[in-house]
Structures are given as C-alpha cells and as structure tokens.
Design an enzyme around this catalytic site. Structure first.
Site, PDB file in Angstrom:
ATOM      1  N   ASP A  37      59.229  98.195  26.523  1.00 20.87           N
ATOM      2  CA  ASP A  37      60.202  98.681  27.495  1.00 20.87           C
ATOM      3  C   ASP A  37      59.548  99.856  28.209  1.00 20.87           C
ATOM      4  O   ASP A  37      59.440 100.945  27.648  1.00 20.87           O
ATOM      5  CB  ASP A  37      61.487  99.104  26.756  1.00 20.87           C
ATOM      6  CG  ASP A  37      62.459  99.885  27.650  1.00 20.87           C
ATOM      7  OD1 ASP A  37      62.254  99.930  28.877  1.00 20.87           O
ATOM      8  OD2 ASP A  37      63.432 100.447  27.095  1.00 20.87           O
ATOM      9  N   LYS A 100      57.714 104.754  37.723  1.00 19.24           N
ATOM     10  CA  LYS A 100      58.403 103.473  37.892  1.00 19.24           C
ATOM     11  C   LYS A 100      59.167 103.392  39.214  1.00 19.24           C
ATOM     12  O   LYS A 100      59.385 102.309  39.744  1.00 19.24           O
ATOM     13  CB  LYS A 100      59.358 103.286  36.706  1.00 19.24           C
ATOM     14  CG  LYS A 100      59.932 101.907  36.565  1.00 19.24           C
ATOM     15  CD  LYS A 100      60.694 101.821  35.260  1.00 19.24           C
ATOM     16  CE  LYS A 100      61.501 100.562  35.148  1.00 19.24           C
ATOM     17  NZ  LYS A 100      62.207 100.491  33.851  1.00 19.24           N
ATOM     18  N   GLU A 205      65.796  93.803  32.352  1.00 19.26           N
ATOM     19  CA  GLU A 205      66.344  94.687  31.316  1.00 19.26           C
ATOM     20  C   GLU A 205      67.737  94.255  30.831  1.00 19.26           C
ATOM     21  O   GLU A 205      67.971  94.224  29.615  1.00 19.26           O
ATOM     22  CB  GLU A 205      66.356  96.135  31.833  1.00 19.26           C
ATOM     23  CG  GLU A 205      64.934  96.704  31.896  1.00 19.26           C
ATOM     24  CD  GLU A 205      64.788  97.911  32.803  1.00 19.26           C
ATOM     25  OE1 GLU A 205      65.805  98.402  33.327  1.00 19.26           O
ATOM     26  OE2 GLU A 205      63.643  98.370  32.988  1.00 19.26           O
ATOM     27  N   ASP A 228      74.611  99.778  32.036  1.00 13.37           N
ATOM     28  CA  ASP A 228      73.479 100.619  31.669  1.00 13.37           C
ATOM     29  C   ASP A 228      73.662 101.988  32.322  1.00 13.37           C
ATOM     30  O   ASP A 228      73.506 102.135  33.535  1.00 13.37           O
ATOM     31  CB  ASP A 228      72.181  99.940  32.155  1.00 13.37           C
ATOM     32  CG  ASP A 228      70.929 100.729  31.789  1.00 13.37           C
ATOM     33  OD1 ASP A 228      71.054 101.905  31.391  1.00 13.37           O
ATOM     34  OD2 ASP A 228      69.829 100.159  31.907  1.00 13.37           O
TER      35      ASP A 228
END
Ligand SMILES: *[C@@H]1O[C@H](CO)[C@@H](O)[C@H](O)[C@H]1NC(C)=O
Ligand SMILES: *[C@@H]1O[C@H](CO)[C@@H](O)[C@H](O)[C@H]1NC(C)=O
Ligand SMILES: *[C@@H]1O[C@H](CO)[C@@H](O)[C@H](O)[C@H]1NC(C)=O
Ligand SMILES: *[C@@H]1O[C@H](CO)[C@@H](O)[C@H](O)[C@H]1NC(C)=O
Ligand SMILES: *[C@@H]1O[C@H](CO)[C@@H](O)[C@H](O)[C@H]1NC(C)=O
Ligand SMILES: *[C@@H]1O[C@H](CO)[C@@H](O)[C@H](O)[C@H]1NC(C)=O
Length: 431
Positions: A37, A100, A205, A228
């Site tokens: 991850d 990211k 994800e 999330d």
C-alpha cells in the site's frame, strides 16, 4: 491389460497421497508475492500466509507497521520514513512528501504555482507538463521524479519483507486510488520497477479494502460502500461485487476534509481558552508545535475515552502550566458540521447509482479518522446498518492487497479469483 491399469492406478494414487501428505506435514510455502500500500502519507507491506489464510503486515523502522511516505535526500545519502521525518524540520527543502499527488500527472504552469504554495521543497515542470522535485545535493541541482520517491519507499518495504522471509522478494501487487488514470497507474508501476519489483497487478484501494473483509468470496454481497476518511481527504466508492469480480459504480469525495480539520477545530478551541485565561494570544512557534502534538494525542484518546486532558508547559508564558479537560461531547460539538459533511459524498454515490441505503449490503471503513465514534455512528444511522470494523481501518488496504498477492501467488487455500473490471466512472468532487 488389467494389471497395467492397476499399476497406473496405484501410481496415480501414490502421487495423490504424496500431495496430500505434503500438504499435511510439510511446512507451508513461503509467500512469494507481497502486497504494498503506497499511500500519500503512510506506506505498508504485507504478505498472505498459505494454510492459515492469515495476512501479516510487517513491522519495520522500530516496530511500526507503516512508515511515513517521506524521503530525504542528503549529501551523505538517502533517508526514508521515520528517519526522514525526524530531520524534516532542519532540512525542509530536501525532504520530499506527497509524491503520490504528483505521480504520472500533468500540471499546467498555473496549477503548479498553486501547488507550490503548500510545499517547502521546489517543484519543477518538464517539457511534458510532468512534475519533478528540484533539490540541491553536494552543491548541485538534482531533479527527482515522483516515481523515484515512490521507488525509494517501496525499496524500504521490499527490504523489510526480505529480512522477514530471509529470501529475496521480487514480485508485488500495488494498490492505487480508484480515480487514478492509466498514466498514474503506469508511473506507480514504474516506481515498483525502479525498486526491482515485478508488479503483477495494481488494484484499487477500495477494492483492496473490500477484499480485506473477504467480500470477494461471499455470494450474498453485491453492493459495497467504501468510506475512506484519512488525514486530509475523504473518498467514498460504491462497488458492485459479483462472483469475485469488482466493478466501481460511483466515486465521490472531498479532498479538503479529514483528520487535520478536526485537529484544527480543537486547536482553535484551546487557543481561545488560553487567550481567555492569560489575556493574551499564544503565538510562540515552539509552544504551538507542542500544543498541536497534544491536540492530536487528545483526539486519538477521545476515540477510546470519554475525556482526555490537555496539559502543557507554556514556555513563552514563563513556563506556566496550562491544563484543560476535553470531553468527547465537546470534541463532537465543535466538529459537528464537519462530521456531517462525511455523509455528502455517500449521498452522491447513492444518487448516481440510484440505490437506497437498504440496497447496500456492506459498509467498509478505511483510514484512521473512521475510528472516531461519532463518524461511525453517523454513518450507521444514515445507512441503517453497522459498518464493518473488524479490520484496522489503517491496515485494510494493505491487508486486501496482500490477499490479492496471495491469490496471484497461487497460495493454498485461496482458490478464488478476484478481478477488477475497468470502469469509466469519474470521481465527483464535493467542496
Ligand atoms: C492465524 O490463523 C489462525 C487460524 O485461522 C488463527 O488461530 C491465528 O490466531 C492467526 N494468527 C495470527 C497471528 O493472526
Ligand atoms: C555527495 O558526494 C559524496 C562524495 O563525493 C558522495 O559519496 C555522495 O554519494 C553524494 N551524495 C549524493 C546524494 O549523491
Ligand atoms: C501529459 O504527459 C504526457 C507524458 O506522460 C505527455 O505525452 C502529454 O503530452 C502530456 N499532455 C499534456 C496535455 O500536457
Ligand atoms: C515476520 O513477520 C511476522 C509478522 O509480523 C512476525 O511474527 C515474525 O516474527 C517476523 N519474522 C522475522 C524473522 O522477522
Ligand atoms: C501504460 O502501460 C501499458 C503497458 O506497458 C501501455 O500499453 C500503455 O500504453 C501505457 N499507457 C500510458 C497512458 O502510458
Ligand atoms: C491518552 O491515554 C493514555 C492511556 O490510555 C494516557 O497514558 C495518556 O496520558 C492520555 N493522554 C491524554 C493527553 O489524555
């Protein structure tokens, strides 16, 4: 003729028996593929164990399960994770984080100028509109691409896995945000390749989180809502699961809502209390830094306790001790409007998929901020269903991506498959 069959028959039986006894008595095979991850703020690595079906998330860097996604490039070498964070304050221009957000993405000059305001390191555009980090090493400028930062983090996790297995690791599955386009996925895979890993697959994800709960194996589960809520962003997805196949039906989110905002409200409340008590405002940088850490700790404590104590020595106020009890009720009150905003993207994905809360079979929570009791109870009330909380929300993605790694590694007893169908849905942004 018949004796030939008997001989053939017994040898087939012998092979079958050997296989059976091997499975019974030989040590289970070691994991060959790891799950990674690669998160915006934290990254972790896990592996699936044959026979028990357990996933272990590996500890690294002093017993932590996940490391900060931070890399520092110094004259004397490269630091990663907690080591990079430890020196960040003294070396802001060479300490890289949030890579990211830039990986595989085109930026306009204007977008880059806007982004630059948030960072203490220098961003640069290349001729294709891709971002690099410009740093100075040994007196000369060096450009580091976001995928290189990713590769340094992946390398650290790969080494942790190799230490744990006492064997080389060269295959992995990576997770990416569901909204990543093909370019962002390719550059994330490139980060893995630079780290020396063959990336067998990238999975979304939210799909990974659903797999952590084994939802790919349950035939009565069709619609899964994944919520999330991290440090700074909220992402909600609606997945359709059908015989191990996942299809993202809708995505909505708010990339300006997360744990930091709840901290900020609490910080402002305490600053007002301090100003009221001492008749002057707290502006000292060091005191504010200590107070911020206190506020974060109190927020975490309020997940498990009804109240927590802010207690710190204010060095800029002549080392006076300041104490204030914060109850969970108060924390919920000062954040009530923010907590309610968690429901907005949930409603949007239900609207776009034309589903009602009753149509949703499971709710999966991801991200540390979904531990907040008020967030759980609001979602539960809104959906008339208790969200799943058996898996640590901060480890749900790495756990699921490790299950996928186990499937691709052919680890017994995983005979199921899990496949993601490509989707054309776009994320709806709510501010
Ligand atoms: C591994 O799985 C077994 C059986 O499913 C379980 O009893 C055990 O507690 C698990 N171990 C860990 C470390 O999770
Ligand atoms: C900086 O220079 C030294 C000495 O030449 C070298 O060992 C080191 O690797 C260089 N640092 C980086 C990050 O390239
Ligand atoms: C986006 O980046 C790619 C490189 O990956 C480049 O080929 C393309 O021209 C860029 N597109 C725009 C609109 O800048
Ligand atoms: C490997 O990781 C597992 C799970 O965290 C742990 O129980 C085990 O002790 C580790 N083994 C080694 C050799 O580090
Ligand atoms: C991504 O990688 C695949 C396989 O290497 C390639 O076929 C595809 O063209 C790439 N896509 C982009 C947008 O670069
Ligand atoms: C948080 O809880 C731990 C134990 O649960 C306690 O030791 C600590 O003092 C608490 N911190 C605050 C700020 O309340």
């Amino acid at each position: 003729m018949s004796s030939l069959y008997i001989i053939l028959g017994t040898s087939v039986l012998a092979v079958l028996l050997a296989g059976y006894f091997a499975q019974m008595y030989l040590p289970p095979p070691k994991p060959k593929v790891v799950g990674i991850d690669l998160g915006t703020t934290f990254s972790c690595v896990g592996m699936y164990h044959a026979v028990t079906g357990n996933v272990s998330v590996l500890t690294t860097q002093g017993g932590h399960k996940c490391i900060p996604s931070v890399v520092a490039i110094l004259d004397r070498g490269i630091l990663v994770g907690y080591d990079a964070v430890a020196q960040a304050e003294h070396n802001p221009s060479n300490t890289l984080y949030d890579a990211k957000r830039f990986i595989g993405k085109n930026f306009s000059t204007k977008e880059l100028e806007e982004a630059q305001k948030q960072y203490s390191f220098k961003l640069k555009l290349d001729q294709f509109g891709m971002v690099s980090f410009s740093i100075v090493v040994n007196g000369t400028e060096r450009l580091i691409a976001p995928q290189e930062v990713g590769s340094i983090i992946i390398q650290e996790l790969k080494q942790a896995a190799e230490r744990n297995l006492s064997a080389p690791v060269n295959r992995a599955v990576l997770s990416v945000p569901a909204e990543f386009d093909e370019n962002q996925r390719n550059f994330t895979m490139k980060a893995g390749a630079i780290a020396g890993l063959d990336i067998l697959r990238v999975i979304n994800e939210p799909t990974a989180a659903a797999m952590a709960y084994g939802l790919h194996t349950k035939s009565n589960i069709h619609n899964v809502l994944v919520v999330d809520l991290g440090g700074g962003t909220l992402d909600v997805s609606l997945l359709n699961v059908q015989g191990g196949m996942f299809l993202t039906q809708a995505m909505a989110g708010n990339n300006r809502l997360g744990g930091q905002d709840f901290n900020q409200r609490l910080l402002e409340y305490v600053l007002e209390k301090i100003a009221g008590t001492f008749k002057k405002s707290l502006i000292d940088k060091e005191d504010l830094q200590v107070l911020r850490m206190n506020v974060e700790e109190v927020k975490l404590n309020l997940t498990y306790h009804k109240s927590a104590l802010i207690s710190l020595q204010l060095h800029s106020f002549g080392n006076t001790l300041f104490k204030e009890t914060i109850t969970r009720d108060l924390f919920e009150k000062i954040n009530s409007d923010l907590f309610l905003r968690v429901l907005e993207p949930i409603d949007r994905v239900l609207q776009t998929t034309e589903l009602t809360p009753e149509d949703v079979d499971e709710i999966v929570l991801v991200g540390g901020s979904t531990r907040i009791p008020r967030v759980i109870s609001l979602v539960e009330k809104h959906m008339s269903r208790r969200p799943n909380t058996n898996v640590d929300p901060e480890l749900a993605v790495v756990t699921g991506v490790s299950v996928q790694a186990g499937i691709l590694g052919g680890m017994w007893p995983l005979t199921v498959s899990a496949v993601e169908l490509p989707t054309r849905v776009r994320k709806i942004h709510i501010h």
